[in-house]
Design a protein around this motif. Structure first.
Motif, PDB file in Angstrom:
ATOM      1  N   ALA A 258      40.433  50.123  22.079  1.00  0.00           N
ATOM      2  CA  ALA A 258      42.095  50.253  21.552  1.00  0.00           C
ATOM      3  C   ALA A 258      42.917  49.499  22.644  1.00  0.00           C
ATOM      4  N   ARG A 259      42.346  49.167  23.724  1.00  0.00           N
ATOM      5  CA  ARG A 259      43.313  48.380  24.930  1.00  0.00           C
ATOM      6  C   ARG A 259      43.022  47.108  24.843  1.00  0.00           C
ATOM      7  N   PRO A 260      43.577  46.151  24.423  1.00  0.00           N
ATOM      8  CA  PRO A 260      43.153  44.933  24.467  1.00  0.00           C
ATOM      9  C   PRO A 260      42.880  44.190  25.631  1.00  0.00           C
ATOM     10  N   GLY A 261      43.288  44.520  26.896  1.00  0.00           N
ATOM     11  CA  GLY A 261      43.023  44.086  28.105  1.00  0.00           C
ATOM     12  C   GLY A 261      41.460  44.597  28.493  1.00  0.00           C
ATOM     13  N   GLU A 262      41.089  45.650  28.284  1.00  0.00           N
ATOM     14  CA  GLU A 262      39.802  46.061  28.477  1.00  0.00           C
ATOM     15  C   GLU A 262      38.815  45.492  27.543  1.00  0.00           C
ATOM     16  N   ARG A 263      39.181  45.336  26.236  1.00  0.00           N
ATOM     17  CA  ARG A 263      38.232  44.689  25.248  1.00  0.00           C
ATOM     18  C   ARG A 263      38.147  43.205  25.821  1.00  0.00           C
ATOM     19  N   ALA A 264      39.162  42.541  25.975  1.00  0.00           N
ATOM     20  CA  ALA A 264      38.890  41.155  26.475  1.00  0.00           C
ATOM     21  C   ALA A 264      37.998  41.257  27.676  1.00  0.00           C
ATOM     22  N   PHE A 265      38.428  41.792  28.349  1.00  0.00           N
ATOM     23  CA  PHE A 265      37.578  41.570  29.946  1.00  0.00           C
ATOM     24  C   PHE A 265      36.125  41.982  29.673  1.00  0.00           C
ATOM     25  N   GLY A 266      35.789  43.048  28.838  1.00  0.00           N
ATOM     26  CA  GLY A 266      34.500  43.344  28.279  1.00  0.00           C
ATOM     27  C   GLY A 266      33.547  42.373  27.871  1.00  0.00           C
ATOM     28  N   VAL A 267      34.303  41.823  26.721  1.00  0.00           N
ATOM     29  CA  VAL A 267      33.716  40.403  26.124  1.00  0.00           C
ATOM     30  C   VAL A 267      33.346  39.447  27.178  1.00  0.00           C
ATOM     31  N   GLN A 268      34.291  39.103  27.867  1.00  0.00           N
ATOM     32  CA  GLN A 268      34.055  38.036  28.946  1.00  0.00           C
ATOM     33  C   GLN A 268      33.211  38.469  29.921  1.00  0.00           C
TER      34      GLN A 268
ATOM     35  N   HIS B  40      32.253  39.205  40.712  1.00  0.00           N
ATOM     36  CA  HIS B  40      33.075  38.358  41.734  1.00  0.00           C
ATOM     37  C   HIS B  40      33.569  37.302  40.702  1.00  0.00           C
ATOM     38  N   THR B  41      32.780  36.715  39.957  1.00  0.00           N
ATOM     39  CA  THR B  41      33.165  35.461  39.114  1.00  0.00           C
ATOM     40  C   THR B  41      34.438  35.950  38.075  1.00  0.00           C
ATOM     41  N   MET B  42      34.486  37.121  37.597  1.00  0.00           N
ATOM     42  CA  MET B  42      35.469  37.511  36.625  1.00  0.00           C
ATOM     43  C   MET B  42      36.758  37.769  37.579  1.00  0.00           C
ATOM     44  N   MET B  43      36.436  38.236  38.484  1.00  0.00           N
ATOM     45  CA  MET B  43      37.856  38.323  39.459  1.00  0.00           C
ATOM     46  C   MET B  43      38.336  37.099  40.139  1.00  0.00           C
TER      47      MET B  43
ATOM     48  N   PHE C  48      43.415  40.922  40.647  1.00  0.00           N
ATOM     49  CA  PHE C  48      42.650  41.947  40.387  1.00  0.00           C
ATOM     50  C   PHE C  48      42.498  42.647  42.023  1.00  0.00           C
ATOM     51  N   HIS C  49      42.476  44.049  41.736  1.00  0.00           N
ATOM     52  CA  HIS C  49      42.025  45.150  42.930  1.00  0.00           C
ATOM     53  C   HIS C  49      40.725  45.828  42.296  1.00  0.00           C
ATOM     54  N   LEU C  50      39.791  45.514  42.891  1.00  0.00           N
ATOM     55  CA  LEU C  50      38.552  46.160  42.407  1.00  0.00           C
ATOM     56  C   LEU C  50      38.122  47.543  43.060  1.00  0.00           C
ATOM     57  N   LEU C  51      38.066  48.457  42.415  1.00  0.00           N
ATOM     58  CA  LEU C  51      37.708  49.941  43.057  1.00  0.00           C
ATOM     59  C   LEU C  51      36.546  50.297  42.506  1.00  0.00           C
ATOM     60  N   LEU C  52      35.609  50.784  43.177  1.00  0.00           N
ATOM     61  CA  LEU C  52      34.382  51.410  42.595  1.00  0.00           C
ATOM     62  C   LEU C  52      34.341  52.838  42.755  1.00  0.00           C
TER      63      LEU C  52
END
Length: 247
Positions: free
Chosen positions: A156-166, A235-238, A12-16
């Motif tokens: 509708a974007r599986p990657g975002e949905r999975a990340f959101g759940v996690q 931090h944990t997710m990344m 990941f590259h995290l951008l705020l």
């Protein structure tokens, strides 16, 4: 771009970003906002607390952030230029020429800055995790909001949905007392900066989230622990094997 380092791991590259960071009105338009001090100070004018949280996360996670100091009542940084709601009652009557001038001076620079930042990370082969930080009022039109944190994304974007759940599950482990809901109190697929960027970058390059924080939580003694939990969860997710310094 305000930088506290470059935020990336092997994945990941995290951008705020913070689209409603301030409630400033340029001098050239001050006359239109005469007598609007209370409204500018309210949630109609900006997102109270959002910039402070953005700066905290930037420092804790050593990632960049971009912010908009101008009030959303001048021009709404989190709406597309074709959306009528981009203009408030103070600016809706301006001429097309004047509106275009406002867009060029106060709206487009943030969009371009963020788009360039995402594009540069993508060019390096990194997956961008964009967190747009916002805050919401505890009560809206008489309805009490039933969440401390909202994680907004496009289901509708599986990657975002999975990340959101996690991400929700991770926050639950770190801070079980936090009320965390997904796509609440707004829909993550609605018009906004993240939606605009999704049209430009596929989900194997870009994951866009809006982090909505209850302003009532920010006024409690538990806010310090809550914001630490937000930082720790990201931090944990990344980087599940990494350690976030205490503080």
């Amino acid at each position: 771009m305000n930088r506290a380092g470059v935020g990336c791991t092997s994945r990941f590259h995290l951008l705020l970003t913070c689209e409603h960071a301030g409630n400033r009105i340029p001098d050239a338009y001050a006359a239109r906002f005469k007598g609007a001090g209370r409204i500018l100070q309210s949630h109609q004018g900006w997102d109270p607390g959002a910039l402070n949280l953005t700066r905290y996360l930037s420092k804790r996670l050593a990632v960049p952030y971009a912010s908009v100091p101008w009030s959303r009542l001048l021009v709404e940084a989190n709406r597309s230029q074709s959306n009528p709601r981009i203009w408030s009652r103070y600016t809706a009557s301006l001429s097309t020429e004047e509106k275009n001038r406002i867009l060029a001076t106060y709206w487009w620079p943030h969009r371009r800055e963020v788009e360039v930042a995402v594009g540069e990370a993508v060019a390096r082969g990194e997956l961008v995790l964009h967190i747009a930080v916002h805050s919401f009022t505890p009560v809206w039109h008489g309805e009490v909001r039933t969440a401390d944190l909202g994680l907004l994304y496009d289901p509708a974007r599986p990657g975002e949905r999975a990340f959101g759940v996690q991400w929700q599950a991770c926050l639950g482990r770190i801070a079980p007392d936090l009320r965390v809901r997904r796509n609440y109190p707004y829909r993550g697929a609605a018009d906004g900066l993240t939606t605009w960027l999704r049209r430009r970058f596929p989900e194997d390059q870009y994951l866009g989230f809006e982090l909505e924080v209850n302003q009532g939580l920010m006024e409690t003694s538990g806010w310090r622990l809550a914001r630490r939990a937000i930082a720790s969860s990201l931090h944990t997710m990344m980087d599940p094997n990494g350690m976030l310094p205490t503080g």
